[in-house]
Design a protein around this motif. Structure first.
Motif, PDB file in Angstrom:
ATOM      1  N   MET A 171       1.369  -1.146  -0.233  1.00 53.65           N
ATOM      2  CA  MET A 171       0.064   0.187   0.203  1.00 53.65           C
ATOM      3  C   MET A 171       0.810   0.818  -0.286  1.00 53.65           C
ATOM      4  O   MET A 171       0.573   1.991  -0.563  1.00 53.65           O
ATOM      5  CB  MET A 171      -1.025   0.009   1.281  1.00 53.65           C
ATOM      6  CG  MET A 171      -1.613   0.995   1.842  1.00 53.65           C
ATOM      7  SD  MET A 171      -3.029   1.249   2.778  1.00 53.65           S
ATOM      8  CE  MET A 171      -4.136  -0.544   2.648  1.00 53.65           C
ATOM      9  N   GLY A 172       1.832   0.953   0.794  1.00 56.18           N
ATOM     10  CA  GLY A 172       3.475   2.838   0.753  1.00 56.18           C
ATOM     11  C   GLY A 172       1.951   3.456   2.411  1.00 56.18           C
ATOM     12  O   GLY A 172       1.568   3.916   1.753  1.00 56.18           O
ATOM     13  N   LYS A 173       3.276   4.224   1.814  1.00 55.81           N
ATOM     14  CA  LYS A 173       2.766   5.537   2.561  1.00 55.81           C
ATOM     15  C   LYS A 173       1.586   6.430   2.028  1.00 55.81           C
ATOM     16  O   LYS A 173       1.193   6.721   2.412  1.00 55.81           O
ATOM     17  CB  LYS A 173       4.275   6.263   2.489  1.00 55.81           C
ATOM     18  CG  LYS A 173       4.245   7.845   3.611  1.00 55.81           C
ATOM     19  CD  LYS A 173       6.052   8.951   3.662  1.00 55.81           C
ATOM     20  CE  LYS A 173       5.221  10.207   4.130  1.00 55.81           C
ATOM     21  NZ  LYS A 173       6.483  10.343   4.439  1.00 55.81           N
ATOM     22  N   GLN A 174       1.876   6.679   0.578  1.00 58.09           N
ATOM     23  CA  GLN A 174       0.690   7.624   0.030  1.00 58.09           C
ATOM     24  C   GLN A 174      -0.419   6.620   0.725  1.00 58.09           C
ATOM     25  O   GLN A 174      -1.576   7.176   0.361  1.00 58.09           O
ATOM     26  CB  GLN A 174       0.831   7.838  -1.433  1.00 58.09           C
ATOM     27  CG  GLN A 174      -0.194   8.998  -1.840  1.00 58.09           C
ATOM     28  CD  GLN A 174      -0.258   9.929  -1.306  1.00 58.09           C
ATOM     29  OE1 GLN A 174       0.785  10.905  -1.315  1.00 58.09           O
ATOM     30  NE2 GLN A 174      -1.860  10.394  -0.991  1.00 58.09           N
ATOM     31  N   GLY A 175      -0.555   5.786  -0.261  1.00 49.59           N
ATOM     32  CA  GLY A 175      -1.948   4.331  -0.413  1.00 49.59           C
ATOM     33  C   GLY A 175      -2.235   4.707   1.845  1.00 49.59           C
ATOM     34  O   GLY A 175      -3.407   4.692   2.078  1.00 49.59           O
ATOM     35  N   ILE A 176      -1.977   4.788   2.245  1.00 56.16           N
ATOM     36  CA  ILE A 176      -1.703   4.701   3.912  1.00 56.16           C
ATOM     37  C   ILE A 176      -2.770   6.296   4.015  1.00 56.16           C
ATOM     38  O   ILE A 176      -3.216   6.114   4.902  1.00 56.16           O
ATOM     39  CB  ILE A 176      -1.031   3.731   5.180  1.00 56.16           C
ATOM     40  CG1 ILE A 176       0.084   3.131   4.877  1.00 56.16           C
ATOM     41  CG2 ILE A 176      -0.882   5.050   6.295  1.00 56.16           C
ATOM     42  CD1 ILE A 176      -1.218   2.161   5.013  1.00 56.16           C
ATOM     43  N   GLN A 177      -1.619   7.487   3.831  1.00 52.96           N
ATOM     44  CA  GLN A 177      -2.600   8.076   3.790  1.00 52.96           C
ATOM     45  C   GLN A 177      -3.259   8.793   2.714  1.00 52.96           C
ATOM     46  O   GLN A 177      -4.946   8.916   4.158  1.00 52.96           O
ATOM     47  CB  GLN A 177      -1.287   9.459   3.183  1.00 52.96           C
ATOM     48  CG  GLN A 177      -0.032   9.990   4.166  1.00 52.96           C
ATOM     49  CD  GLN A 177       0.861  11.052   3.537  1.00 52.96           C
ATOM     50  OE1 GLN A 177       0.625  11.574   2.588  1.00 52.96           O
ATOM     51  NE2 GLN A 177       2.073  10.953   4.433  1.00 52.96           N
ATOM     52  N   ASP A 178      -3.875   7.758   1.872  1.00 50.74           N
ATOM     53  CA  ASP A 178      -5.561   7.744   0.950  1.00 50.74           C
ATOM     54  C   ASP A 178      -6.465   7.024   2.197  1.00 50.74           C
ATOM     55  O   ASP A 178      -7.454   7.746   1.696  1.00 50.74           O
ATOM     56  CB  ASP A 178      -5.058   7.315   0.022  1.00 50.74           C
ATOM     57  CG  ASP A 178      -4.564   8.156  -1.179  1.00 50.74           C
ATOM     58  OD1 ASP A 178      -3.786   9.545  -0.940  1.00 50.74           O
ATOM     59  OD2 ASP A 178      -3.586   7.802  -1.873  1.00 50.74           O
ATOM     60  N   VAL A 179      -5.729   6.068   2.533  1.00 45.01           N
ATOM     61  CA  VAL A 179      -7.064   5.238   3.167  1.00 45.01           C
ATOM     62  C   VAL A 179      -7.438   6.217   4.616  1.00 45.01           C
ATOM     63  O   VAL A 179      -8.402   6.133   4.806  1.00 45.01           O
ATOM     64  CB  VAL A 179      -6.521   3.803   3.521  1.00 45.01           C
ATOM     65  CG1 VAL A 179      -7.435   3.701   4.581  1.00 45.01           C
ATOM     66  CG2 VAL A 179      -5.965   2.966   2.392  1.00 45.01           C
TER      67      VAL A 179
END
Length: 105
Positions: free
Chosen positions: A1-9
């Motif tokens: 998921m990565g750093k940006q994915g975690i932020q988006d979630v």
């Protein structure tokens, strides 16, 4: 998921939980008793005398997982449930849950 994915979630969690809280607070039967910040869980006060176990059973029959009965652990929060909303819920899911909850109480 990565750093940006975690932020988006995380952003989706907050947005959807706040949409749900506002939707439920618009009901004549429900109130939001706490005014502090929250992430994806919030408390909802039900009408006095609501049988939360029965309500959750009925919600489950409508394919919704109800709220956690806060009065079980905190007597001062009798007739309150804890609602959790995640990024997986759609606006339609939230509206349907709110409508079912309002109908059943």
């Amino acid at each position: 998921m990565g750093k940006q994915g975690i932020q988006d979630v995380g952003k989706l969690n907050v947005q959807k939980a706040h949409y749900a809280a506002n939707r439920l607070a618009a009901s004549d039967k429900l109130t939001l008793p706490l005014s502090g910040s929250f992430f994806n869980e919030f408390a909802v006060k039900l009408p006095d005398g609501t049988n939360i176990a029965e309500l959750n059973s009925k919600l489950l029959q409508h394919n919704f997982i109800g709220g956690y009965d806060l009065g079980r652990d905190y007597p001062e929060f009798a007739n309150h449930i804890l609602i959790a909303v995640t990024e997986q819920r759609t606006r339609e899911d939230i509206d349907a849950f709110a409508a079912a909850l309002e109908e059943l109480i």
